[in-house]
Design a protein around this motif. Structure first.
Motif, PDB file in Angstrom:
ATOM      1  N   THR A   1     -61.768   0.464 -30.191  1.00 59.96           N
ATOM      2  CA  THR A   1     -60.953  -0.722 -30.466  1.00 59.96           C
ATOM      3  C   THR A   1     -60.893  -1.024 -31.954  1.00 59.96           C
ATOM      4  O   THR A   1     -61.848  -0.755 -32.689  1.00 59.96           O
ATOM      5  CB  THR A   1     -61.504  -1.958 -29.714  1.00 59.96           C
ATOM      6  N   ASN A   2     -59.767  -1.601 -32.375  1.00 56.80           N
ATOM      7  CA  ASN A   2     -59.630  -2.007 -33.781  1.00 56.80           C
ATOM      8  C   ASN A   2     -60.182  -3.412 -34.031  1.00 56.80           C
ATOM      9  O   ASN A   2     -60.100  -3.910 -35.157  1.00 56.80           O
ATOM     10  CB  ASN A   2     -58.172  -1.906 -34.247  1.00 56.80           C
ATOM     11  N   CYS A   3     -60.709  -4.050 -33.016  1.00 60.48           N
ATOM     12  CA  CYS A   3     -61.452  -5.322 -33.112  1.00 60.48           C
ATOM     13  C   CYS A   3     -60.582  -6.570 -33.230  1.00 60.48           C
ATOM     14  O   CYS A   3     -61.113  -7.692 -33.203  1.00 60.48           O
ATOM     15  CB  CYS A   3     -62.436  -5.309 -34.286  1.00 60.48           C
ATOM     16  N   VAL A   4     -59.272  -6.424 -33.360  1.00 61.05           N
ATOM     17  CA  VAL A   4     -58.409  -7.594 -33.559  1.00 61.05           C
ATOM     18  C   VAL A   4     -58.542  -8.575 -32.407  1.00 61.05           C
ATOM     19  O   VAL A   4     -58.586  -9.800 -32.613  1.00 61.05           O
ATOM     20  CB  VAL A   4     -56.935  -7.158 -33.738  1.00 61.05           C
ATOM     21  N   LEU A   5     -58.611  -8.087 -31.189  1.00 55.00           N
ATOM     22  CA  LEU A   5     -58.624  -8.954 -30.009  1.00 55.00           C
ATOM     23  C   LEU A   5     -60.020  -9.221 -29.450  1.00 55.00           C
ATOM     24  O   LEU A   5     -60.160  -9.801 -28.374  1.00 55.00           O
ATOM     25  CB  LEU A   5     -57.748  -8.344 -28.909  1.00 55.00           C
ATOM     26  N   LEU A   6     -61.043  -8.818 -30.174  1.00 56.48           N
ATOM     27  CA  LEU A   6     -62.404  -9.120 -29.720  1.00 56.48           C
ATOM     28  C   LEU A   6     -62.646 -10.623 -29.768  1.00 56.48           C
ATOM     29  O   LEU A   6     -62.412 -11.263 -30.788  1.00 56.48           O
ATOM     30  CB  LEU A   6     -63.434  -8.403 -30.593  1.00 56.48           C
ATOM     31  N   ASN A   7     -63.103 -11.175 -28.666  1.00 60.26           N
ATOM     32  CA  ASN A   7     -63.517 -12.579 -28.625  1.00 60.26           C
ATOM     33  C   ASN A   7     -64.762 -12.671 -27.752  1.00 60.26           C
ATOM     34  O   ASN A   7     -65.225 -11.657 -27.211  1.00 60.26           O
ATOM     35  CB  ASN A   7     -62.384 -13.476 -28.107  1.00 60.26           C
ATOM     36  N   ASP A   8     -65.311 -13.848 -27.608  1.00 56.66           N
ATOM     37  CA  ASP A   8     -66.574 -13.994 -26.880  1.00 56.66           C
ATOM     38  C   ASP A   8     -66.476 -13.465 -25.449  1.00 56.66           C
ATOM     39  O   ASP A   8     -67.390 -12.790 -24.963  1.00 56.66           O
ATOM     40  CB  ASP A   8     -67.008 -15.468 -26.858  1.00 56.66           C
ATOM     41  N   LYS A   9     -65.379 -13.767 -24.779  1.00 52.95           N
ATOM     42  CA  LYS A   9     -65.213 -13.345 -23.389  1.00 52.95           C
ATOM     43  C   LYS A   9     -65.105 -11.823 -23.289  1.00 52.95           C
ATOM     44  O   LYS A   9     -65.749 -11.186 -22.438  1.00 52.95           O
ATOM     45  CB  LYS A   9     -63.965 -14.008 -22.792  1.00 52.95           C
ATOM     46  N   ASN A  10     -64.300 -11.229 -24.172  1.00 54.24           N
ATOM     47  CA  ASN A  10     -64.142  -9.772 -24.157  1.00 54.24           C
ATOM     48  C   ASN A  10     -65.447  -9.066 -24.516  1.00 54.24           C
ATOM     49  O   ASN A  10     -65.792  -8.034 -23.931  1.00 54.24           O
ATOM     50  CB  ASN A  10     -63.050  -9.347 -25.134  1.00 54.24           C
TER      51      ASN A  10
ATOM     52  N   GLU B   1     -68.476 -10.116 -24.050  1.00 53.97           N
ATOM     53  CA  GLU B   1     -69.405 -10.196 -22.921  1.00 53.97           C
ATOM     54  C   GLU B   1     -69.090  -9.131 -21.874  1.00 53.97           C
ATOM     55  O   GLU B   1     -69.997  -8.450 -21.363  1.00 53.97           O
ATOM     56  CB  GLU B   1     -69.337 -11.589 -22.287  1.00 53.97           C
ATOM     57  N   TRP B   2     -67.802  -8.948 -21.569  1.00 58.45           N
ATOM     58  CA  TRP B   2     -67.429  -7.958 -20.567  1.00 58.45           C
ATOM     59  C   TRP B   2     -67.695  -6.539 -21.065  1.00 58.45           C
ATOM     60  O   TRP B   2     -68.231  -5.695 -20.323  1.00 58.45           O
ATOM     61  CB  TRP B   2     -65.951  -8.105 -20.192  1.00 58.45           C
ATOM     62  N   LEU B   3     -67.351  -6.252 -22.315  1.00 62.72           N
ATOM     63  CA  LEU B   3     -67.581  -4.920 -22.874  1.00 62.72           C
ATOM     64  C   LEU B   3     -69.066  -4.573 -22.889  1.00 62.72           C
ATOM     65  O   LEU B   3     -69.459  -3.443 -22.585  1.00 62.72           O
ATOM     66  CB  LEU B   3     -67.010  -4.828 -24.295  1.00 62.72           C
ATOM     67  N   ASN B   4     -69.882  -5.543 -23.232  1.00 62.77           N
ATOM     68  CA  ASN B   4     -71.326  -5.289 -23.269  1.00 62.77           C
ATOM     69  C   ASN B   4     -71.895  -5.044 -21.876  1.00 62.77           C
ATOM     70  O   ASN B   4     -72.907  -4.351 -21.720  1.00 62.77           O
ATOM     71  CB  ASN B   4     -72.050  -6.453 -23.939  1.00 62.77           C
ATOM     72  N   LYS B   5     -71.246  -5.561 -20.886  1.00 58.60           N
ATOM     73  CA  LYS B   5     -71.699  -5.349 -19.512  1.00 58.60           C
ATOM     74  C   LYS B   5     -71.259  -3.988 -18.980  1.00 58.60           C
ATOM     75  O   LYS B   5     -72.038  -3.284 -18.314  1.00 58.60           O
ATOM     76  CB  LYS B   5     -71.148  -6.458 -18.603  1.00 58.60           C
ATOM     77  N   GLU B   6     -70.028  -3.572 -19.283  1.00 54.18           N
ATOM     78  CA  GLU B   6     -69.439  -2.413 -18.612  1.00 54.18           C
ATOM     79  C   GLU B   6     -69.340  -1.142 -19.460  1.00 54.18           C
ATOM     80  O   GLU B   6     -69.272  -0.049 -18.907  1.00 54.18           O
ATOM     81  CB  GLU B   6     -68.030  -2.764 -18.110  1.00 54.18           C
ATOM     82  N   MET B   7     -69.309  -1.263 -20.772  1.00 57.47           N
ATOM     83  CA  MET B   7     -69.077  -0.083 -21.609  1.00 57.47           C
ATOM     84  C   MET B   7     -70.388   0.558 -22.050  1.00 57.47           C
ATOM     85  O   MET B   7     -71.245  -0.103 -22.654  1.00 57.47           O
ATOM     86  CB  MET B   7     -68.267  -0.448 -22.862  1.00 57.47           C
ATOM     87  N   TYR B   8     -70.537   1.838 -21.777  1.00 64.11           N
ATOM     88  CA  TYR B   8     -71.698   2.597 -22.219  1.00 64.11           C
ATOM     89  C   TYR B   8     -71.718   2.707 -23.741  1.00 64.11           C
ATOM     90  O   TYR B   8     -72.779   2.657 -24.368  1.00 64.11           O
ATOM     91  CB  TYR B   8     -71.673   3.987 -21.578  1.00 64.11           C
ATOM     92  N   ASN B   9     -70.529   2.873 -24.341  1.00 63.38           N
ATOM     93  CA  ASN B   9     -70.425   2.961 -25.789  1.00 63.38           C
ATOM     94  C   ASN B   9     -69.118   2.308 -26.220  1.00 63.38           C
ATOM     95  O   ASN B   9     -68.123   2.342 -25.481  1.00 63.38           O
ATOM     96  CB  ASN B   9     -70.464   4.427 -26.252  1.00 63.38           C
ATOM     97  N   VAL B  10     -69.118   1.710 -27.403  1.00 65.89           N
ATOM     98  CA  VAL B  10     -67.911   1.096 -27.963  1.00 65.89           C
ATOM     99  C   VAL B  10     -67.796   1.534 -29.417  1.00 65.89           C
ATOM    100  O   VAL B  10     -68.766   1.467 -30.175  1.00 65.89           O
ATOM    101  CB  VAL B  10     -67.951  -0.439 -27.872  1.00 65.89           C
TER     102      VAL B  10
END
Length: 452
Positions: A187-196, A198-207
Motif C-alpha cells: 500500500t502507498n499508505c494514503v488511505l491508512l486510518n485507525d480502522k484499516n 486494525e484490520w490489516l494487523n489482524k489479517e495480513m501476515y506482511n504489509v
C-alpha cells in the motif's frame, strides 16, 4: 567459483574469500587476499600487483599448501551445482491479486502506468473474481498446504471491502480444503486510518509500505492525482502503522532513481522516522531523467558501501534496523532449489487481473503474449509455464562464474526480458548492484558475528 573481496569499515580494511558453491566465507589477511585473487584469476590493481610480487617465496608456498587443503576439504573451489534442471510447474503456491487497476497517486516511474497496466481502464476486482481466484489456487496447489495471496494494485485499499470479502472466503475454505492462507498487501499508505490499520494487523501476515525516504525525494516523483504534495500524510500514516504493528512482519519499501544516487540518506531518514524494516530498490524504467545507467554504477556502488558502514554502526544502538539487501543467513538461508529457481513466476507464482486473467507475475499482467487463462475457466496454459521452467540459474551461461548467482537466481525475469532482451540473459546493471550487495552482506555478517 571463488571470489576475493574487501570492505573498509571506518579505519580498518577487511579482506574476505568466498566460495559460492559451498557457501563458505573466510576472513583473511591482506596477503592471503592477494594470493586468492591471483590463484582464482581475479585481476589485481596496480598496488595489489606490486604487493603480490613482494610476498616472499616461503609465504607463497605456505599459502598454496593451505588453499590446497581447503580445496581437498571441499570448502574452496567446490564443483558447480548441476542437479536442478527445471522448475516444477502446475502446482501453484502463491497468487498476486490485482485488486484494482487504479491508484490515488501518480508516480512518475510506475511500471504499471498509474495502476492501469497500460489498459487505460481503471478496473476493480469483484468479490466473484476474487473468490474464483481462491478456488483456482486451492484446485491447483497440489499437495501444498501453505498458500500465499498478495493484494496488489494500483492501490489495494481503494477496494478494501472486496479484499475483506476474499480473506473471509479463503478462511472459510481452509478447514475443508486442508489449506492455510497467508495474506500480504502493498500500500502507498494514503488511505491508512485507525480502522484499516486494525484490520490489516489482524489479517495480513506482511504489509509493504511504499515511501521513498526524504520529503523532497519522495515528492519529486510521487504526488496525488491532483498534483499536490502528500508526503506528510503518507509518512504520518506509515509511522502510525509501524507503531501499531508490534512484532508482526512489515517493511517500508522505497525506490531510488538517477535523481537521488545518495539513497543511503533516504534509508537513514526512514530509520530516523522510526522504521526498522527497510528496503530501497533501484528504479526500473526507461524514463530518461530517472533511469539508472552504467555511468551511475560507480556512485551507486560507493553509496552501498556508505550505507553498509552506517548500517553496522546503527545496529549497535537503539536505531537498530534491517535493510532488505543486507540480510543474509549463511547457515539457514533459502534451500538450494529456491536459490537455483528464484521467485517461481509463471510456474509456482501467478498474477490475477481484476477480470480474472492469469499471467506469470505482476510485471507481465495485461501482456497478451503471456496470457495463461482465466480463473472462471479453471484451466491453465502450461505452454507459457514452460517458457519459465528452464529459467534457472544453472541454465544461464552469463551466470556461470558469478559469485552472486545463488542469491539472485539470475535476476528478475521481467527485467531481463525488458532490458536485456531475453529472460535468460541477466540485466547487467542489476548484476553489478547485486554483486556489491552480496559482498557487503557477507562482510556485515562476518563483522557482526565477530563482535557477538
Amino acid at each position: 567459483m571463488v571470489h576475493a573481496f574487501k570492505f573498509a569499515y571506518h579505519d580498518k580494511a577487511y579482506h574476505f574469500v568466498w566460495d559460492n558453491e559451498s557457501g563458505s566465507l573466510h576472513n583473511v589477511d591482506y596477503v592471503a587476499f592477494l594470493y586468492a585473487k591471483k590463484r582464482y584469476g581475479q585481476a589485481l590493481d596496480e598496488k595489489e600487483s606490486k604487493d603480490f610480487f613482494a610476498i616472499n617465496q616461503a609465504d607463497l608456498q605456505e599459502l598454496e599448501k593451505e588453499f590446497d587443503e581447503l580445496e581437498t576439504m571441499g570448502i574452496l573451489n567446490t564443483p558447480c551445482t548441476s542437479f536442478a534442471k527445471k522448475k516444477r510447474i502446475g502446482e501453484i503456491k502463491a497468487l498476486c491479486l490485482h485488486i484494482c487497476n487504479d491508484c490515488n497517486l501518480r508516480c512518475k516511474y510506475c511500471f504499471a502506468d498509474e495502476g492501469t497496466y497500460h489498459t487505460q481502464e481503471r478496473a476493480y476486482m469483484s468479490e466473484e473474481v476474487g473468490k474464483k481466484a481462491i478456488d483456482f489456487l486451492i484446485a491447483h496447489s497440489g499437495k501444498r498446504n501453505n498458500l500465499e495471496v498478495d493484494f496488489f494494485g494500483g492501490e489495494p485499499l481503494m477496494n478494501l471491502d472486496v479484499v475483506k470479502a476474499i480473506v473471509e472466503y479463503a478462511r472459510s475454505r481452509e478447514k475443508e480444503s486442508g489449506k492455510s492462507f497467508n495474506f500480504t498487501m502493498t500500500t502507498n499508505c494514503v488511505l491508512l486510518n485507525d480502522k484499516n490499520i486494525e484490520w490489516l494487523n489482524k489479517e495480513m501476515y506482511n504489509v509493504v509500505l511504499s515511501i521513498d525516504g526524504r520529503h523532497d525525494v519522495h515528492s519529486a516523483v510521487r504526488k496525488a492525482v491532483n498534483g499536490k504534495d502528500c508526503y506528510d500524510l503518507i509518512a504520518n500514516n506509515a509511522i502510525k502503522f509501524a507503531k501499531a504493528r508490534g512484532d508482526k512482519s512489515y517493511y517500508v519499501r522505497g525506490t531510488f532513481t538517477a535523481k537521488n544516487l545518495d539513497f543511503a540518506d533516504d534509508v537513514l531518514t526512514l530509520n530516523d522516522m522510526g522504521f526498522d524494516q527497510i528496503s530501497i530498490e533501484p528504479v526500473v524504467t526507461d524514463i530518461e531523467d530517472l533511469k539508472i545507467t552504467k555511468e551511475h554504477l560507480p556512485a551507486i556502488l560507493k553509496e552501498y558501501e556508505r550505507l553498509a558502514e552506517n548500517y553496522i554502526d546503527r545496529r549497535k544502538t537503539d536505531k537498530w534496523f534491517n535493510f532488505f539487501h543486507f540480510m543474509i543467513d549463511l547457515e539457514g538461508g533459502p534451500c538450494i532449489i529456491k536459490r537455483l529457481t528464484g521467485c517461481g513466476s509463471g510456474c509456482e507464482y501467478l498474477a490475477i487481473t481484476p477480470t480474472g486473467g492469469i499471467y506469470p507475475c505482476h510485471q507481465f499482467a495485461e501482456n497478451k503474449d503471456y496470457y495463461m487463462g482465466n480463473v472462471f475457466d479453471g484451466d491453465l496454459d502450461l505452454s507459457i509455464s514452460d517458457k519459465f521452467a528452464d529459467n534457472i540459474v544453472t541454465n544461464k551461461p552469463d551466470c556461470k562464474d558469478c559469485m552472486a548467482k545463488y542469491y539472485c537466481s539470475g535476476g528478475c525475469v521481467a527485467n531481463n526480458l525488458n532490458f536485456a532482451g531475453s529472460m535468460g540473459k541477466p540485466y547487467d546493471i542489476s548484476c553489478e548492484m547485486m554483486r556489491k550487495r552480496l559482498e557487503l552482506s557477507l562482510a556485515i555478517n562476518a563483522i557482526e558475528g565477530a563482535e557477538d
